[in-house]
Scaffold this motif. Structure first.
Motif, PDB file in Angstrom:
ATOM      1  N   GLY A  44       0.822  -1.216   0.000  1.00 57.51           N
ATOM      2  CA  GLY A  44       0.000   0.000   0.000  1.00 57.51           C
ATOM      3  C   GLY A  44       0.850   1.257   0.000  1.00 57.51           C
ATOM      4  N   ASP A  45       0.210   2.382   0.321  1.00 59.05           N
ATOM      5  CA  ASP A  45       0.894   3.682   0.344  1.00 59.05           C
ATOM      6  C   ASP A  45       1.556   3.930   1.692  1.00 59.05           C
ATOM      7  OD1 ASP A  45       0.116   4.241  -2.230  1.00 59.05           O
ATOM      8  OD2 ASP A  45      -1.637   5.427  -1.639  1.00 59.05           O
ATOM      9  N   VAL A  46       2.628   4.684   1.655  1.00 57.08           N
ATOM     10  CA  VAL A  46       3.390   5.018   2.853  1.00 57.08           C
ATOM     11  C   VAL A  46       2.580   5.967   3.730  1.00 57.08           C
ATOM     12  CG1 VAL A  46       5.473   6.152   3.712  1.00 57.08           C
ATOM     13  CG2 VAL A  46       5.586   4.806   1.659  1.00 57.08           C
ATOM     14  N   ASN A  47       2.556   5.696   5.026  1.00 52.88           N
ATOM     15  CA  ASN A  47       2.018   6.641   5.993  1.00 52.88           C
ATOM     16  C   ASN A  47       3.188   7.545   6.364  1.00 52.88           C
ATOM     17  OD1 ASN A  47       1.102   8.035   8.207  1.00 52.88           O
ATOM     18  ND2 ASN A  47       0.138   6.271   9.172  1.00 52.88           N
ATOM     19  N   LEU A  48       3.138   8.810   5.948  1.00 50.93           N
ATOM     20  CA  LEU A  48       4.280   9.699   6.100  1.00 50.93           C
ATOM     21  C   LEU A  48       4.538  10.118   7.539  1.00 50.93           C
ATOM     22  CD1 LEU A  48       3.735  11.936   2.950  1.00 50.93           C
ATOM     23  CD2 LEU A  48       5.308  10.032   3.228  1.00 50.93           C
TER      24      LEU A  48
END
Length: 170
Positions: free
Chosen positions: A127-131
């Motif tokens: 998935g997408d990175v949690n910044l």
């Protein structure tokens, strides 16, 4: 009457100014439209400032979006390389993708022995990175048929700037 040399003749003397009620020989400076021109100029200057600031704001938003996409690509690559190495039983390659803290806590031989006993990952979706905390969700499927959602913690290598796997929780 005799005139001295160089003295003006009576015809060279300008006539006296006209008296009261006479129209001046030039038009008076216009007073109407002066405020309208000033406001039009201020409006144009304001519009130019808004356009310049708007372009800067748009560029900033574009930069943030591009940076987030770049971080997602890097995370996808690192996590993908890690799971690919585990799936192909290339444990030394997977070990190299771990952060220094994990490598200090477990030798390469210990790592290989531990992960070889765990179910082998056959497929994954990152998935997408949690910044805010540099974590990435990953849905994995094991050779046994089981599925799991893992949370991979990433850290940035101080010398290379690349992401490294620094924890997996499920």
């Amino acid at each position: 009457m005799t005139l001295a040399a160089g003295a003006p003749s009576p015809t060279d003397v300008p006539p006296p100014p006209p008296g009261p009620g006479v129209t001046p020989p030039f038009a008076a400076p216009p007073s109407e439209g002066r405020n309208a021109r000033m406001w039009l100029s201020l409006g144009i200057a304001g519009l130019a400032a808004v356009l310049c600031c708007g372009a800067g704001g748009t560029a900033l938003v574009g930069l943030v979006i591009t940076q987030a996409e770049s971080l997602n690509e890097q995370a996808d690559t690192i996590v993908g390389d890690y799971f690919d190495a585990l799936a192909q039983q290339r444990y030394p390659d997977a070990y190299k993708l771990l952060c220094n803290d994990l490598q200090r806590g477990e030798s390469e031989a210990e790592f290989a022995a531990r992960v070889s006993r765990e179910p082998r990952v056959t497929s994954y979706q990152v998935g997408d990175v949690n910044l805010t905390d540099l974590t990435v969700p990953a849905d994995v499927t094991y050779a046994t048929g089981g599925r799991d959602r893992l949370e991979i913690t990433l850290a940035q290598d101080g010398s290379t700037g690349q992401f490294e796997v620094c924890g997996i929780s499920g």
